[in-house]
Scaffold this motif. Structure first.
Motif, PDB file in Angstrom:
ATOM      1  N   TRP A 317       0.807  -1.223   0.000  1.00  0.00           N
ATOM      2  CA  TRP A 317       0.000   0.000   0.000  1.00  0.00           C
ATOM      3  C   TRP A 317       0.838   1.269   0.000  1.00  0.00           C
ATOM      4  O   TRP A 317       0.288   2.367  -0.100  1.00  0.00           O
ATOM      5  N   LYS A 318       2.150   1.140   0.071  1.00  0.00           N
ATOM      6  CA  LYS A 318       3.015   2.316  -0.069  1.00  0.00           C
ATOM      7  C   LYS A 318       3.068   2.787  -1.519  1.00  0.00           C
ATOM      8  O   LYS A 318       3.458   3.928  -1.786  1.00  0.00           O
ATOM      9  N   SER A 319       2.635   1.926  -2.415  1.00  0.00           N
ATOM     10  CA  SER A 319       2.654   2.278  -3.842  1.00  0.00           C
ATOM     11  C   SER A 319       1.300   2.048  -4.516  1.00  0.00           C
ATOM     12  O   SER A 319       1.212   1.965  -5.737  1.00  0.00           O
ATOM     13  N   HIS A 320       0.245   1.918  -3.707  1.00  0.00           N
ATOM     14  CA  HIS A 320      -1.095   1.709  -4.270  1.00  0.00           C
ATOM     15  C   HIS A 320      -2.152   2.422  -3.421  1.00  0.00           C
ATOM     16  O   HIS A 320      -2.060   2.450  -2.196  1.00  0.00           O
ATOM     17  N   TYR A 321      -3.147   2.977  -4.102  1.00  0.00           N
ATOM     18  CA  TYR A 321      -4.340   3.465  -3.413  1.00  0.00           C
ATOM     19  C   TYR A 321      -5.495   2.482  -3.611  1.00  0.00           C
ATOM     20  O   TYR A 321      -6.505   2.549  -2.935  1.00  0.00           O
ATOM     21  N   HIS A 322      -5.294   1.591  -4.595  1.00  0.00           N
ATOM     22  CA  HIS A 322      -6.336   0.637  -4.958  1.00  0.00           C
ATOM     23  C   HIS A 322      -5.641  -0.549  -5.619  1.00  0.00           C
ATOM     24  O   HIS A 322      -4.539  -0.416  -6.150  1.00  0.00           O
ATOM     25  N   PHE A 323      -6.261  -1.716  -5.596  1.00  0.00           N
ATOM     26  CA  PHE A 323      -5.711  -2.846  -6.330  1.00  0.00           C
ATOM     27  C   PHE A 323      -5.652  -2.487  -7.820  1.00  0.00           C
ATOM     28  O   PHE A 323      -6.551  -1.814  -8.340  1.00  0.00           O
ATOM     29  N   LYS A 324      -4.594  -2.888  -8.464  1.00  0.00           N
ATOM     30  CA  LYS A 324      -4.384  -2.688  -9.906  1.00  0.00           C
ATOM     31  C   LYS A 324      -4.008  -1.250 -10.277  1.00  0.00           C
ATOM     32  O   LYS A 324      -3.780  -0.956 -11.440  1.00  0.00           O
ATOM     33  N   LYS A 325      -3.966  -0.326  -9.292  1.00  0.00           N
ATOM     34  CA  LYS A 325      -3.637   1.059  -9.601  1.00  0.00           C
ATOM     35  C   LYS A 325      -2.446   1.500  -8.752  1.00  0.00           C
ATOM     36  O   LYS A 325      -2.581   1.682  -7.546  1.00  0.00           O
ATOM     37  N   GLU A 326      -1.316   1.679  -9.414  1.00  0.00           N
ATOM     38  CA  GLU A 326      -0.115   2.080  -8.684  1.00  0.00           C
ATOM     39  C   GLU A 326      -0.122   3.580  -8.423  1.00  0.00           C
ATOM     40  O   GLU A 326      -0.769   4.359  -9.111  1.00  0.00           O
ATOM     41  N   ALA A 327       0.599   3.976  -7.368  1.00  0.00           N
ATOM     42  CA  ALA A 327       0.713   5.377  -6.990  1.00  0.00           C
ATOM     43  C   ALA A 327       2.092   5.599  -6.392  1.00  0.00           C
ATOM     44  O   ALA A 327       2.847   4.656  -6.163  1.00  0.00           O
ATOM     45  N   VAL A 328       2.416   6.858  -6.122  1.00  0.00           N
ATOM     46  CA  VAL A 328       3.730   7.195  -5.578  1.00  0.00           C
ATOM     47  C   VAL A 328       3.567   7.893  -4.227  1.00  0.00           C
ATOM     48  O   VAL A 328       2.716   8.771  -4.067  1.00  0.00           O
ATOM     49  N   GLY A 329       4.403   7.493  -3.265  1.00  0.00           N
ATOM     50  CA  GLY A 329       4.444   8.190  -1.972  1.00  0.00           C
ATOM     51  C   GLY A 329       3.176   8.094  -1.155  1.00  0.00           C
ATOM     52  O   GLY A 329       2.770   9.073  -0.518  1.00  0.00           O
ATOM     53  N   VAL A 330       2.535   6.953  -1.120  1.00  0.00           N
ATOM     54  CA  VAL A 330       1.306   6.797  -0.345  1.00  0.00           C
ATOM     55  C   VAL A 330       1.642   6.693   1.152  1.00  0.00           C
ATOM     56  O   VAL A 330       2.522   5.937   1.550  1.00  0.00           O
ATOM     57  N   LYS A 331       0.948   7.460   1.954  1.00  0.00           N
ATOM     58  CA  LYS A 331       1.129   7.400   3.408  1.00  0.00           C
ATOM     59  C   LYS A 331       0.211   6.322   3.976  1.00  0.00           C
ATOM     60  O   LYS A 331      -1.008   6.416   3.850  1.00  0.00           O
ATOM     61  N   THR A 332       0.797   5.335   4.604  1.00  0.00           N
ATOM     62  CA  THR A 332       0.012   4.185   5.051  1.00  0.00           C
ATOM     63  C   THR A 332      -0.428   4.255   6.513  1.00  0.00           C
ATOM     64  O   THR A 332      -1.269   3.464   6.937  1.00  0.00           O
ATOM     65  N   GLN A 333       0.132   5.174   7.272  1.00  0.00           N
ATOM     66  CA  GLN A 333      -0.236   5.271   8.682  1.00  0.00           C
ATOM     67  C   GLN A 333      -1.472   6.151   8.870  1.00  0.00           C
ATOM     68  O   GLN A 333      -1.746   7.050   8.062  1.00  0.00           O
ATOM     69  N   ILE A 334      -2.208   5.907   9.928  1.00  0.00           N
ATOM     70  CA  ILE A 334      -3.384   6.729  10.238  1.00  0.00           C
ATOM     71  C   ILE A 334      -2.919   8.102  10.683  1.00  0.00           C
ATOM     72  O   ILE A 334      -2.048   8.232  11.547  1.00  0.00           O
ATOM     73  N   GLY A 335      -3.489   9.145  10.115  1.00  0.00           N
ATOM     74  CA  GLY A 335      -3.121  10.507  10.475  1.00  0.00           C
ATOM     75  C   GLY A 335      -3.569  10.855  11.887  1.00  0.00           C
ATOM     76  O   GLY A 335      -4.483  10.233  12.441  1.00  0.00           O
ATOM     77  N   LYS A 336      -2.950  11.865  12.471  1.00  0.00           N
ATOM     78  CA  LYS A 336      -3.274  12.271  13.841  1.00  0.00           C
ATOM     79  C   LYS A 336      -4.739  12.663  13.987  1.00  0.00           C
ATOM     80  O   LYS A 336      -5.390  12.311  14.974  1.00  0.00           O
ATOM     81  N   THR A 337      -5.269  13.365  12.995  1.00  0.00           N
ATOM     82  CA  THR A 337      -6.671  13.785  13.067  1.00  0.00           C
ATOM     83  C   THR A 337      -7.599  12.579  13.124  1.00  0.00           C
ATOM     84  O   THR A 337      -8.581  12.563  13.882  1.00  0.00           O
ATOM     85  N   SER A 338      -7.274  11.544  12.337  1.00  0.00           N
ATOM     86  CA  SER A 338      -8.101  10.333  12.328  1.00  0.00           C
ATOM     87  C   SER A 338      -7.983   9.575  13.650  1.00  0.00           C
ATOM     88  O   SER A 338      -8.976   9.045  14.164  1.00  0.00           O
ATOM     89  N   VAL A 339      -6.772   9.520  14.194  1.00  0.00           N
ATOM     90  CA  VAL A 339      -6.583   8.861  15.490  1.00  0.00           C
ATOM     91  C   VAL A 339      -7.374   9.588  16.565  1.00  0.00           C
ATOM     92  O   VAL A 339      -8.059   8.968  17.395  1.00  0.00           O
ATOM     93  N   ASP A 340      -7.300  10.918  16.560  1.00  0.00           N
ATOM     94  CA  ASP A 340      -8.062  11.714  17.537  1.00  0.00           C
ATOM     95  C   ASP A 340      -9.552  11.444  17.412  1.00  0.00           C
ATOM     96  O   ASP A 340     -10.276  11.367  18.410  1.00  0.00           O
ATOM     97  N   ASN A 341     -10.020  11.277  16.181  1.00  0.00           N
ATOM     98  CA  ASN A 341     -11.436  10.997  15.937  1.00  0.00           C
ATOM     99  C   ASN A 341     -11.844   9.670  16.561  1.00  0.00           C
ATOM    100  O   ASN A 341     -12.903   9.554  17.196  1.00  0.00           O
ATOM    101  N   ILE A 342     -11.002   8.644  16.407  1.00  0.00           N
ATOM    102  CA  ILE A 342     -11.295   7.324  16.972  1.00  0.00           C
ATOM    103  C   ILE A 342     -11.245   7.370  18.499  1.00  0.00           C
ATOM    104  O   ILE A 342     -12.106   6.799  19.181  1.00  0.00           O
TER     105      ILE A 342
END
Length: 427
Positions: A317-342
């Protein structure tokens, strides 16, 4: 007269009228020893009142109406529960009222005893067309008063949400870990994909993941397969392995996959795509299976954040946002805002609910401390209260504000709101 009966309840309860040289409509001297306790259920408006009329001290109920004749309109003359009314408090005395036994009911008329400024201030509050009634006054209310009442509304918000927790807990036969897992899964959907995540949690109970906790590929296969994303043909190694694993696990546990079409991608930042969230969800299960058991064991609020740090998300997932679709520089960790929400919407709620269920103040207090450590929510409602001069420094205050708006402002319950009462007392 442009106010409801509730306004007279406020006036009587807080003695916000001229009570010098009081007399009944029959000319007898009247002294209020105690106004009684407000009754929000069926029956007279105030109970356990103590009133001295002439030389006699009476103890009983007080009924309040805009007009004396409302007693007849409400059919109290045929209701035995009103036989113990010792005083009829009205704005306008327009009819003599007798009890069932034929005795005359003493009446106190307030028409000329309520300050015009108080009536005007109430009407300005109640009839305002702004987002919340006291938008022009709340900024001048002592902060201690505001914060104190927000503490009350926050607890009310927790208790309201606890009902839903208890309902699911009952369905789960008292299993707190599974109940927490259901709520956390929904939270992972962050509104847009909340329902699909909830359905996923129902499709694959937590105890199934527990049987495969030492096999990351199988955990990920269960998550993506049950979510409906492994039905296609793949050329890349990772998704093909997931598909193979899931075909076996699906038969073993009789899992019925969701339709991939229920997951929403439109008008969403790639970082928030459900595929990325599912990868993070699988990683969290790997890191902390039976998460709630770990949460209640943690003693320091700050340590709760670490449960969501450095999740073992698959490198795919560091190079994909979706199966079959490559991407560059994907951040795989949950962001602070999302953690705070949970932490805000699930962890704090469950600490409070568990504390209530077990009658353990420690967990309820920890829920409060957690909210105090989280930043305030930034939304349309909190923004309007900020603009009105209310200080909202953390999630404790913002949650209190949301409940204040829902429970009091939207329903125009200024007369039972601690802030509204303070504003009226300043009349």
């Amino acid at each position: 007269m442009n106010f409801p009966e509730d306004f007279l309840h406020y006036v009587w309860q807080f003695r916000s009228f001229d009570y010098s040289e009081l007399q009944t409509s029959a000319g007898e001297n009247l002294e209020i020893i105690h106004p009684g306790l407000l009754n929000r259920n069926a029956g007279p408006d105030f109970s356990h009142a103590k009133i001295k009329i002439g030389d006699t001290l009476w103890a009983g109920n007080v009924e309040i109406h805009l007009k004396s004749s409302d007693w007849l309109k409400h059919n109290h003359q045929n209701d035995q529960s009103y036989e113990n009314v010792i005083l009829h408090v009205v704005y306008e005395h327009d009819a003599e009222i007798k009890r069932i036994d034929g005795t005359l009911l003493p009446v106190l008329e307030l028409k000329n005893r309520i300050a015009a400024s108080l009536i005007s201030k109430y009407e300005n509050l109640f009839l305002t067309l702004t987002d919340f009634p006291c938008v022009a006054q709340i900024g001048q209310v002592d902060r201690l008063i505001v914060d104190s009442f927000l503490s009350r509304t926050l607890v009310a918000r927790f208790e309201e949400k606890t009902l839903a927790v208890n309902e699911t807990l009952s369905e789960m036969k008292g299993d707190w870990d599974e109940t927490f897992y259901r709520f956390m899964a929904r939270n992972f959907g962050f509104k847009v994909n909340a329902l699909p995540f909830e359905l996923l949690a129902k499709a694959v109970p937590q105890n199934i993941y527990a049987k495969h906790k030492d096999n990351p590929l199988q955990i990920e296969a269960l998550v993506f397969g049950a979510a409906g994303f492994l039905k296609d043909k793949f050329t890349e190694t990772y998704p093909q392995k997931l598909k193979t694993e899931f075909e076996f696990l699906q038969k073993k546990y009789r899992i019925k996959p969701l339709e991939a079409s229920i997951w929403k991608f439109m008008r969403m930042r790639p970082q928030n795509f459900p595929t990325i969230r599912l990868a993070q969800f699988a990683a969290l299960i790997l890191k902390s299976n039976h998460l709630f058991s770990k949460i209640i064991e943690i003693k320091k609020v700050a340590d709760l954040h670490t449960l969501f740090d450095v999740l073992p998300v698959n490198d795919y997932w560091k190079s994909h946002y979706h199966f079959k679709k490559e991407a560059v520089g994907v951040k795989t960790q949950i962001g602070k805002t999302s953690v705070d929400n949970i932490l805000l919407n699930t962890v704090a709620l469950f600490l409070f609910a568990y504390g209530k269920y077990t009658d353990t103040q420690f967990y309820q207090s920890r829920a409060i401390k957690l909210l105090e450590s989280l930043p305030a929510e930034d939304n349309a409602i909190t923004g309007k209260f900020l603009a009105a001069g209310v200080q909202i420094e953390n999630a404790f205050a913002s949650q209190g504000i949301l409940q204040l708006k829902k429970q009091y402002c939207d329903q125009k319950k200024c007369l039972t709101c601690g802030i509204g009462i303070k504003i009226l007392k300043q009349a």
